[in-house]
Motif scaffolding. Structure first.
Motif, mmCIF file in Angstrom:
data_model
loop_
_atom_site.group_PDB
_atom_site.id
_atom_site.type_symbol
_atom_site.label_atom_id
_atom_site.label_comp_id
_atom_site.label_asym_id
_atom_site.label_seq_id
_atom_site.Cartn_x
_atom_site.Cartn_y
_atom_site.Cartn_z
ATOM 1 N N THR A 58 51.385 24.214 36.288
ATOM 2 C CA THR A 58 50.883 25.328 35.529
ATOM 3 C C THR A 58 50.849 24.907 33.823
ATOM 4 O OG1 THR A 58 52.852 26.222 34.945
ATOM 5 C CG2 THR A 58 51.738 27.281 36.992
ATOM 6 N N ASN B 245 50.279 31.166 33.442
ATOM 7 C CA ASN B 245 49.829 30.988 34.893
ATOM 8 C C ASN B 245 48.125 31.159 35.093
ATOM 9 O OD1 ASN B 245 52.150 30.413 35.672
ATOM 10 N ND2 ASN B 245 52.652 32.694 36.020
ATOM 11 N N ASN B 246 47.438 31.801 33.908
ATOM 12 C CA ASN B 246 46.002 32.042 34.217
ATOM 13 C C ASN B 246 45.172 30.835 33.607
ATOM 14 O OD1 ASN B 246 46.301 34.420 35.219
ATOM 15 N ND2 ASN B 246 46.707 35.424 33.617
ATOM 16 N N LEU C 65 55.468 30.985 43.259
ATOM 17 C CA LEU C 65 54.005 31.599 42.905
ATOM 18 C C LEU C 65 53.123 31.109 43.685
ATOM 19 C CD1 LEU C 65 52.457 32.517 40.384
ATOM 20 C CD2 LEU C 65 52.423 30.412 39.309
ATOM 21 N N ARG D 185 48.813 30.823 43.568
ATOM 22 C CA ARG D 185 47.790 31.085 42.722
ATOM 23 C C ARG D 185 46.117 30.744 43.154
ATOM 24 N NH1 ARG D 185 48.318 27.827 37.384
ATOM 25 N NH2 ARG D 185 47.455 26.357 38.731
ATOM 26 N N ASN E 64 42.629 30.414 41.515
ATOM 27 C CA ASN E 64 41.897 30.814 40.147
ATOM 28 C C ASN E 64 40.331 29.965 40.259
ATOM 29 O OD1 ASN E 64 43.394 27.963 39.869
ATOM 30 N ND2 ASN E 64 41.852 27.851 38.231
ATOM 31 N N THR F 217 41.548 35.011 38.001
ATOM 32 C CA THR F 217 42.929 34.304 38.392
ATOM 33 C C THR F 217 43.625 35.380 39.353
ATOM 34 O OG1 THR F 217 43.076 33.096 36.670
ATOM 35 C CG2 THR F 217 44.966 33.185 38.128
ATOM 36 N N ARG F 218 44.103 34.879 40.432
ATOM 37 C CA ARG F 218 45.121 35.874 41.262
ATOM 38 C C ARG F 218 46.229 35.394 41.656
ATOM 39 N NH1 ARG F 218 42.891 36.523 47.043
ATOM 40 N NH2 ARG F 218 44.152 34.656 47.272
ATOM 41 N N ASN F 219 47.390 35.830 41.034
ATOM 42 C CA ASN F 219 48.605 35.353 40.932
ATOM 43 C C ASN F 219 49.421 36.341 41.955
ATOM 44 O OD1 ASN F 219 48.417 33.174 39.171
ATOM 45 N ND2 ASN F 219 48.222 34.585 37.477
#
Length: 1018
Positions: free
Chosen positions: A76, A142-143, A307, A309, A311, A333-335
């Motif tokens: 990340t 994270n995005n 995590l 993720r 994206n 983004t989906r976390n």
């Protein structure tokens, strides 16, 4: 088919695929003056909106380039920033208790001051703001689409004039690759030497130009999976260690149950103990609790949070005409992140236990009967008689005159539930669209609009319901000997708190189970534009370059809402939360106008290779705090080629964020050990009458003096809230430095910059320790004889006198205000050098060496929350008030050897020695409170080994190879020598960062890890 034609076909396929998907693009922003570009577009410097590649700003800009990104192999964006010398660790994967699933950045350590955490570092993506993660305004790193990051520019001298609020400490600008063409597959896999701490990241990026290069489109998709690592997986975190003696010390919410001061040990006929009275299944009775009776709270906790993720990022640009280009970009983004704590429990919440409880053994009941005061108006305890106790045990109805229940604080860890899960699922999207181009040859414009939204869903799993547990405690045995609830509604199942592990059965768990949910939505819209270029051709008579300027306007609207379910809004209804979550909403709108100017005064004259002046101003009008102005002035002087001196003075303004303004009162947790009033510190009123009087003044019943339990899990209640009357805070920043690139040493560059930052009217909360010391006196000093104003900010439990409890115990009240002051200063040093070994006369193709050094020396960091608080000196210290360590020296040094298709790189990271914040000086020699000083714990109460951390040096090895024209591979070995983290105990620092008996955000806990990466491009 030849390789060339295959690549051409792949590119053409990519172009059609992306054009069919969307018309999106990114604005070209934030490139350093030394960078190069393949297109004819202007090169932009982070820290200014003036689009002149021949001009450089006077503020220091640090760059994380392609080489660092290649060898770090980040999972990340936070991985790129965590070890920067100018960055202090913030929330991230190593923060468990106190984390929220996001990753953040904190330049200069200015985000955190005492118990207050404020966004003073602005995060940009290609020069544009990113929609925040929560109500506090922080951006979740994270995005950031890591696969497209070309470099990261870090402006550490403040940049509010250029970018607006939040840039008090500086700006972190992630610069993405422009005009990407081709197809790029990349992936990396990391695993520790012990076979855990796994990480995987895979990305595919496709880009193509069209219409003879007038347009470009790019699409990037990525997937990340980070596996959890438990505290107990490393020796440092197998169990929580007492900071007093280094031995095991867990929580008094344990298995079996521990009564935490209510009833007191004295009332139960037991000896005093900081830990209360432990139920012993072998005796069927309570006995004096020992340190070994407490519960291992490191069970289930993470030192690397998981995590997952997914994206997507897409962008496009198209030159409509010579003078206008349309551009747009979008990302999604989906976390799925998770925070996990030790099992839930009753903790120190107040409960009423009937003496007829179905699972209460006779011996334990008799002790409770002896502690039951039948006449509170008479001095001492007037216990139940044996007959009254027997009659109370037989009561089958709450209306029975013989029915009795006793107020108690049972601490039972409900391990049968498993871990307390905190699942945080979030989605974020952001869209940008704009037009840019030229009005005249030397005058450019940029108009844009953007909208972003973050949706966050938090689910608390296996936490339990307070009201249902209380209902289940009110039980008795019917004529058939069956355990039944007095109130049978909702299918009540009596619960057994008086037994060993496993005594709470599945049907009992099912009744009290409660999964609470919280939804948060943050929305941000920005519209703006600016014009930049030459100021009508005006120039100094001593310079060839024209005066450059930029003017613009911007409007931002930010709104945020927190929508918890009904149980989450009730204090302590969700067991183990430590705080209620009220529904909150806030909206902030701001209109701004701004301008900058760079004036080349002298160029190419004797002793004046260049002399440049720079200035800027921004006027902001907030719906919350009204009008404010920020400005900057500076310049640079280069007497001869290769020797430049630069300086900048800035007055930055930050308006309070939504959480600081509108958050409802919340009682949470804060590290503290010991409590001045606990039994081991105050064994009796006679031992220290003045302290006893202050403990009573702050809410402890007089009968509890000498019996007050220690903080549960080393944590106390602390109540915080927003303040709608907050105003702006102002930062006064100056930097002075030099850039040396001597001609007699080709390819050598040295930068040295002094920074000095003072934030006045800082939005801050006092540290809990400031309030406690202000009331009860400093460690080792005489106790005050009269209550101070600080004592009015402490509210103890009316049951047992501790600082733990439910809604009846606010604990320490940490009010927000504009009364704070933060000041820090230091020096940044950067060195880069490249040596072609052939220059040394070595034959053949001997390759080259590249050296890069980036270091920061911290001169001081001081924080004063209010004029009545001490001006705390945290330079080189750690403590519950200073939180995680602020080392005086931090540096990274990288040496890379390149030969043919191979690169070999060694990185050295250094953290200087730190120590525990020293105790306050004796009152007679203590300076005025506005003079920087320390007020740490009494060293006599701290285990000697935990009072200092030696200097730490980490080495990372990287090897990369171009296997073919299209394929490259990289191997990275982090923590090459498998250096173990320091052990400092479980409660010596701030709650969020003092995890697993160490500071895992600062010191590596994973050990030696291996990362293998591959990149295939066409």
């Amino acid at each position: 088919m030849t390789k060339l034609s295959t690549n051409a076909l792949l590119r053409a396929t990519a172009a059609h695929a992306i054009l069919g998907a969307a018309f999106l693009s990114t604005p070209l922003y934030a490139q350093t003056a030394e960078a190069t570009a393949d297109t004819e577009e202007a090169i932009i410097v982070t820290g200014t909106r003036i689009q002149r590649p021949d001009l450089e700003i006077s503020s220091p800009v640090n760059v994380i380039g392609a080489e660092d990104i290649q060898f770090k192999q980040p999972n990340t964006a936070e991985d790129l920033l965590r070890d920067l010398p100018s960055v202090r660790p913030a929330l991230g994967p190593a923060v468990n208790n106190g984390g929220d699933g996001s990753a953040q950045v904190d330049l200069r350590g200015l985000n955190q001051a005492g118990t207050n955490t404020s966004q003073r570092t602005l995060v940009l993506l290609d020069g544009r703001r990113v929609v925040p993660f929560g109500l506090d305004g922080f951006v979740d790193l994270n995005n950031i689409p890591v696969a497209l990051v070309e470099r990261v520019d870090v402006v550490t001298g403040g940049a509010s004039t250029v970018y607006g609020a939040d840039a008090v400490a500086g700006v972190v600008n992630f610069v993405l690759k422009q005009d990407f063409r081709g197809i790029d597959f990349s992936g990396s896999y990391r695993i520790s030497e012990r076979g855990d701490a796994r990480q995987f990241r895979g990305d595919i990026t496709m880009g193509a130009g069209f219409d003879d290069g007038r347009g470009n489109v790019v699409l990037s998709m990525g997937y990340t999976d980070r596996a959890p690592l438990f505290s107990t997986s490393r020796s440092v975190g197998r169990f929580p260690r007492s900071i007093a003696n280094g031995n095991f010390q867990g929580a008094t919410a344990a298995v079996p149950t521990i009564l935490q001061g209510s009833p007191s040990n004295a009332a139960l006929g037991l000896g005093p103990s900081d830990f209360g009275a432990a139920y012993d299944p072998a005796l069927g009775a309570f006995r004096t609790a020992l340190q070994s009776d407490t519960y291992n709270t490191n069970e289930f906790q993470y030192v690397q949070a998981p995590l997952e993720r997914f994206n997507v990022y897409a962008a496009a640009r198209y030159e409509i005409a010579d003078w206008i280009e349309a551009y747009s970009s979008g990302m999604f983004t989906r976390n799925s992140a998770r925070i996990q704590l030790a099992s839930t429990g009753t903790f120190s919440n107040p409960f009423s236990i009937p003496l007829s409880n179905a699972y209460l053994p006779v011996a334990a009941r008799n002790q409770l009967c002896n502690a039951f005061d039948t006449d509170p108006n008479t001095a001492g305890i007037q216990p139940l008689t044996a007959a009254q106790c027997t009659a109370a045990a037989a009561a089958t109805s709450r209306t029975d005159p013989n029915y009795r229940e006793i107020a108690a604080s049972p601490g039972r860890r409900i391990v049968e539930f498993g871990a307390r899960g905190n699942q945080v699922d979030s989605t974020q999207f952001q869209l940008n669209f704009g037009f840019r181009g030229t009005i005249f040859d030397n005058l450019k414009y940029d108009l844009f609009a953007q909208y972003g939204e973050t949706n966050q869903n938090q689910t608390r799993e296996n936490w339990g319901s307070y009201t249902k547990l209380q209902q289940a405690l009110r039980s008795y045995r019917n004529a058939a000997g069956q355990a039944v609830c007095y109130d049978t509604t909702n299918g009540c199942v009596p619960i057994n708190l008086f037994g060993p592990l496993g005594s709470i059965t599945a049907d009992q768990l099912a009744f009290i189970d409660l999964d609470a949910q919280i939804r948060r939505v943050v929305k941000q819209s920005v519209i703006g534009g600016n014009i930049s270029g030459d100021l009508f051709g005006l120039k100094s008579p001593f310079a060839d370059g024209a005066i450059a300027f930029s003017i613009g306007a911007e409007r931002r609207v930010l709104s945020a809402r927190s929508s918890p379910d009904a149980p989450s809004q009730i204090q302590s209804e969700v067991l183990g939360t430590g705080a209620r979550t009220p529904p909150d909403f806030g909206r902030i709108a701001v209109n701004e106008v701004f301008g900058e100017i760079i004036i080349p005064i002298v160029q190419d004259k004797p002793f004046f290779k260049s002399l440049t002046a720079e200035g800027g101003i921004r006027y902001s009008d907030y719906t919350t705090t009204g009008a404010s102005t920020t400005w900057k002035a500076g310049g640079s002087y280069e007497p001869i080629d290769g020797f430049k001196f630069r300086g900048m003075y800035q007055v930055a303004v930050r308006s309070p964020n939504i959480q600081e303004l509108f958050q409802s009162p919340v009682t949470g947790l804060n590290n503290l050990n010991p409590d001045p009033c606990q039994a081991s510190q105050l064994p009796s009123a006679a031992a220290n009458p003045a302290l006893a009087a202050l403990c009573v003044y702050t809410g402890a019943p007089s009968s509890t003096i000498g019996q007050i339990p220690s903080p549960t899990s080393g944590q106390i209640n602390a109540t915080t809230s927003g303040n709608p009357n907050l105003d702006v805070e102002r930062a006064y920043t100056y930097t002075l430095g030099a850039v040396l690139q001597p001609n007699f040493i080709p390819r050598l560059a040295i930068t040295v910059d002094y920074f000095n930052i003072v934030i006045k009217d800082a939005i801050s909360n006092p540290a809990a320790n400031d309030i406690l010391v202000g009331c009860y006196g400093a460690a080792g000093a005489a106790t005050p004889t009269t209550p101070s104003a600080f004592c009015d900010l402490i509210r103890r439990s009316p049951l047992n006198g501790s600082l733990n409890g439910a809604g009846e115990t606010p604990g320490v009240i940490l009010s927000g205000s504009n009364l704070g002051r933060i000041e820090t200063a230091g020096i940044d040093l950067g060195v880069t050098y490249r040596l072609d070994l052939a220059d040394l006369g070595l034959g053949g193709d001997p390759g080259s060496l590249r050296f890069a050094f980036n270091g920061t020396w911290l001169d001081y960091y001081h924080f004063q929350a209010t004029p009545r608080s001490i001006n705390r000196d945290c330079t080189g210290y750690y403590s519950t008030s200073c939180t995680n360590p602020r080392a005086e020296w931090k540096w990274n040094a990288r040496l890379t050897y390149s030969t043919g298709p191979f690169d070999f790189s060694l990185n050295w990271s250094h953290i200087s020695a730190v120590k525990l914040e020293p105790a306050a000086l004796p009152a007679a020699s203590r300076p005025p409170i506005d003079v920087p000083q320390t007020a740490g714990p009494n060293p006599a109460t701290i285990f000697d080994a935990y009072e200092a951390i030696p200097a730490y040096d980490y080495f990372d090895l990287g090897i990369s190879a171009d296997v073919s024209e299209n394929l490259s591979m990289t191997l990275t070995v982090d923590n090459l020598f498998d250096k173990k983290p320091p052990v400092v105990g479980a409660t010596i620092g701030g709650t969020a960062f003092n995890n697993a008996n160490t500071f895992p955000s600062t010191y590596d806990v994973l050990g030696r890890t291996f990362t293998v990466g591959a990149r295939l491009k066409f």
